[in-house]
Design a protein around this motif. Sequence first.
Motif, short mmCIF file in Angstrom:
data_model
loop_
_atom_site.label_atom_id
_atom_site.label_comp_id
_atom_site.label_asym_id
_atom_site.label_seq_id
_atom_site.Cartn_x
_atom_site.Cartn_y
_atom_site.Cartn_z
N SER A 56 -5.99 0.60 2.03
CA SER A 56 -5.53 1.51 3.08
C SER A 56 -6.55 2.62 3.28
O SER A 56 -7.54 2.73 2.54
CB SER A 56 -4.17 2.10 2.71
N ASP A 57 -6.30 3.48 4.27
CA ASP A 57 -7.19 4.61 4.54
C ASP A 57 -7.24 5.58 3.35
O ASP A 57 -8.25 6.24 3.13
CB ASP A 57 -6.72 5.37 5.80
N ALA A 58 -6.17 5.63 2.59
CA ALA A 58 -6.10 6.51 1.42
C ALA A 58 -6.80 5.89 0.22
O ALA A 58 -6.90 6.52 -0.83
CB ALA A 58 -4.65 6.82 1.07
N GLY A 59 -7.26 4.65 0.34
CA GLY A 59 -7.97 3.98 -0.74
C GLY A 59 -7.07 3.20 -1.68
O GLY A 59 -7.53 2.70 -2.70
N GLU A 60 -5.78 3.08 -1.34
CA GLU A 60 -4.85 2.33 -2.18
C GLU A 60 -4.69 0.91 -1.67
O GLU A 60 -4.80 0.66 -0.47
CB GLU A 60 -3.49 3.02 -2.19
N MET A 61 -4.42 -0.02 -2.60
CA MET A 61 -4.17 -1.40 -2.20
C MET A 61 -2.75 -1.50 -1.66
O MET A 61 -1.80 -1.03 -2.30
CB MET A 61 -4.35 -2.34 -3.38
N GLU A 62 -2.60 -2.11 -0.49
CA GLU A 62 -1.32 -2.14 0.21
C GLU A 62 -1.06 -3.55 0.74
O GLU A 62 -1.95 -4.19 1.28
CB GLU A 62 -1.41 -1.15 1.37
#
Length: 148
Positions: A56-62
């Motif tokens: 994601s844009d926040a750098g988390e895997m989604e």
Amino acid sequence: MVRGGDCVGWRRRAAHVFWGASLVEAGALSSPLRGRVMGLRFDRKVTFLTSVVEKSDAGEMEAVSWQEGRKAWASYTPVSDGERLRAAAVEQKAEARFVVRWSKALALITGENRLRFEGADWHITGIKEVGRRRGLEISAWKIHKAGS
């Protein structure tokens, strides 16, 4: 006194009487209990789903979507109202237990996967082995209809 061979012979004779000699001799049936494990009927088709993840844009895997994976025959048992009451469940959601035969591929299923049954996706909340590699009992609750 019953010897091991006598028990097998009795089962084969019972199959001859119940199913007819031609089916047993042809190898179509080895006993009248064929297709059952632990007294359950595996008469429902389920599909296990695996998440497709992206960063994601926040750098988390989604998880962005769910991909169909392994299919299996299962036994389906809805959780009773009494059992939900004893567990102090407050939410109104459809809960059920699915039992599938044990296999190396299905033993890798975790709570990260989902299950598709009768057009609805189910969130897996628990998995336990039944017997010694005889089956897997999967507890799940219904999320929504597939594709919605």
